[in-house]
Design an enzyme around this catalytic site. Structure first.
Site, short mmCIF file in Angstrom:
data_model
loop_
_atom_site.label_atom_id
_atom_site.label_comp_id
_atom_site.label_asym_id
_atom_site.label_seq_id
_atom_site.Cartn_x
_atom_site.Cartn_y
_atom_site.Cartn_z
N ASP A 18 97.21 43.39 23.38
CA ASP A 18 98.65 43.65 23.31
C ASP A 18 99.34 42.30 23.26
O ASP A 18 98.71 41.27 23.52
CB ASP A 18 99.10 44.46 24.54
N SER A 19 100.63 42.32 22.97
CA SER A 19 101.37 41.08 22.96
C SER A 19 101.51 40.49 24.36
O SER A 19 101.85 39.32 24.50
CB SER A 19 102.76 41.32 22.36
N CYS A 81 99.22 47.55 21.33
CA CYS A 81 100.60 47.18 21.03
C CYS A 81 101.14 48.08 19.90
O CYS A 81 100.53 48.16 18.83
CB CYS A 81 100.63 45.72 20.58
N GLU A 160 108.93 43.63 31.89
CA GLU A 160 108.16 42.41 32.21
C GLU A 160 108.63 41.81 33.54
O GLU A 160 107.84 41.25 34.30
CB GLU A 160 108.30 41.36 31.10
N CYS A 192 106.59 52.18 22.62
CA CYS A 192 106.37 50.79 23.04
C CYS A 192 105.57 50.82 24.33
O CYS A 192 105.84 51.64 25.22
CB CYS A 192 107.71 50.09 23.26
N HIS A 194 105.61 49.04 26.88
CA HIS A 194 106.31 48.72 28.12
C HIS A 194 107.15 49.88 28.67
O HIS A 194 107.45 49.92 29.85
CB HIS A 194 107.24 47.53 27.90
N1 DGL Z 1 103.75 45.41 23.06
C1 DGL Z 1 104.93 45.60 22.26
C2 DGL Z 1 104.94 47.00 21.65
O1 DGL Z 1 104.33 47.91 22.16
C3 DGL Z 1 106.19 45.41 23.07
C4 DGL Z 1 106.47 43.99 23.44
C5 DGL Z 1 106.65 43.08 22.24
O2 DGL Z 1 107.72 43.12 21.59
O3 DGL Z 1 105.74 42.33 21.99
O4 DGL Z 1 105.57 47.19 20.65
#
Ligand code: DGL
Length: 277
Positions: A18-19, A81, A160, A192, A194
């Protein structure tokens, strides 16, 4: 049916990236359903967020993450992600020869499994919303369902930061959900990684805006896809063995370690920093 094979591949870990931290919501579900599996997680914390970047950049970052995980020896790759799943999945599938799973199909299917669904609202990053991946996937499964989308970027830093309760997340949630509620959505899809952490303010916002929409996310449905793919490819580990989780990040392992428990629902062990750029 769980089938184990003896060429050793089933012993290899499942790679998840993931990011940043958000993909741990997917890992949490995988750990619950698949306790015998070994998971290697990479959070690209040096380059989060992906959601505001171009598709070409997200593809490049996703490839960097994939290369690092492949060095660990994988039997399967899970792109946790949403943004990377929305824009980079075909690119990754073209380049590697292990199963690659993304969260978009799982999320779309979960939304469509809700009783009486006809109007789906999707919130996600600007990248995910702009890609049109969710409307395309939902339309491919059920062309009769109407999809409305709204990017909700501020929810990522709130999650976050651990700022998941109180007036500020509630105000943000209402701002982002009001246009979707105005379209009389009956399902809200959290597109998403998060957003599941903000389930309380999101649910409260829907209630305050007068909506009865049910809320779904892709994490649970994603795990069902992993279970199915392990079975299909005969890659499941023997269920009697203990699994495990190893985490890598591209920046600030100590802050990742501090926050990870909130996403994972259990303390995370040692976290190693890697350079993938
Ligand atoms: N992990 C990203 C997503 O699920 C969210 C956070 C980001 O913008 O990197 O889209």
């Amino acid at each position: 049916m769980n089938t184990c094979i003896n060429d050793g591949r089933s012993e290899l870990p499942i790679g998840v990236f993931d990011s940043g931290l958000g993909g741990l919501t997917v890992v949490r579900e995988m750990r619950r359903r698949l306790p015998a599996e070994k998971i290697v997680y990479l959070g690209d914390s040096a380059r989060v967020p992906y959601g505001t970047r171009s598709a070409a950049t997200v593809e490049r970052y996703s490839w960097n993450c994939t290369e690092l995980l492949l060095e660990k020896g994988l039997k399967m790759l899970v792109v946790a992600c949403n943004t990377a799943s929305a824009v980079a999945l075909p690119y990754l599938r073209d380049r590697i020869d292990i199963p690659v799973l993304g969260v978009i199909t799982a999320g779309a299917r979960e939304a469509l499994s809700q009783p009486g669904v006809g109007r789906v609202g999707v919130i996600g990053t600007a990248g995910t919303v702009g890609s049109g991946a969710y409307p395309a996937e939902i339309g491919a499964i059920d062309p009769g369902v109407v999809v409305f989308q709204n990017p909700a970027p501020l929810l990522v830093p709130l999650a976050e930061e651990g700022w998941t309760d109180g007036e500020v997340p509630l105000l943000c949630a209402k701002k982002y959900l009001a246009p979707l509620v105005a379209e009389e959505i009956d399902v809200l899809l959290l597109g998403c990684t998060h957003y599941p952490l903000l389930i309380d303010p999101l649910g409260r916002a829907l209630h305050d805006l007068g909506s009865n929409a049910s809320v779904v996310d892709s994490a649970t449905a994603m795990t069902a896809d992993v279970v199915r793919a392990l079975d299909e490819h005969a890659l499941s580990r023997d269920a009697q063995q203990p699994g495990g989780l190893t985490c890598y990040v591209t920046d600030l392992p100590s802050s990742f370690q501090e926050m990870a428990g909130r996403f994972l629902g259990e303390p995370v062990g040692d976290v190693e920093q890697v350079d993938i750029s």
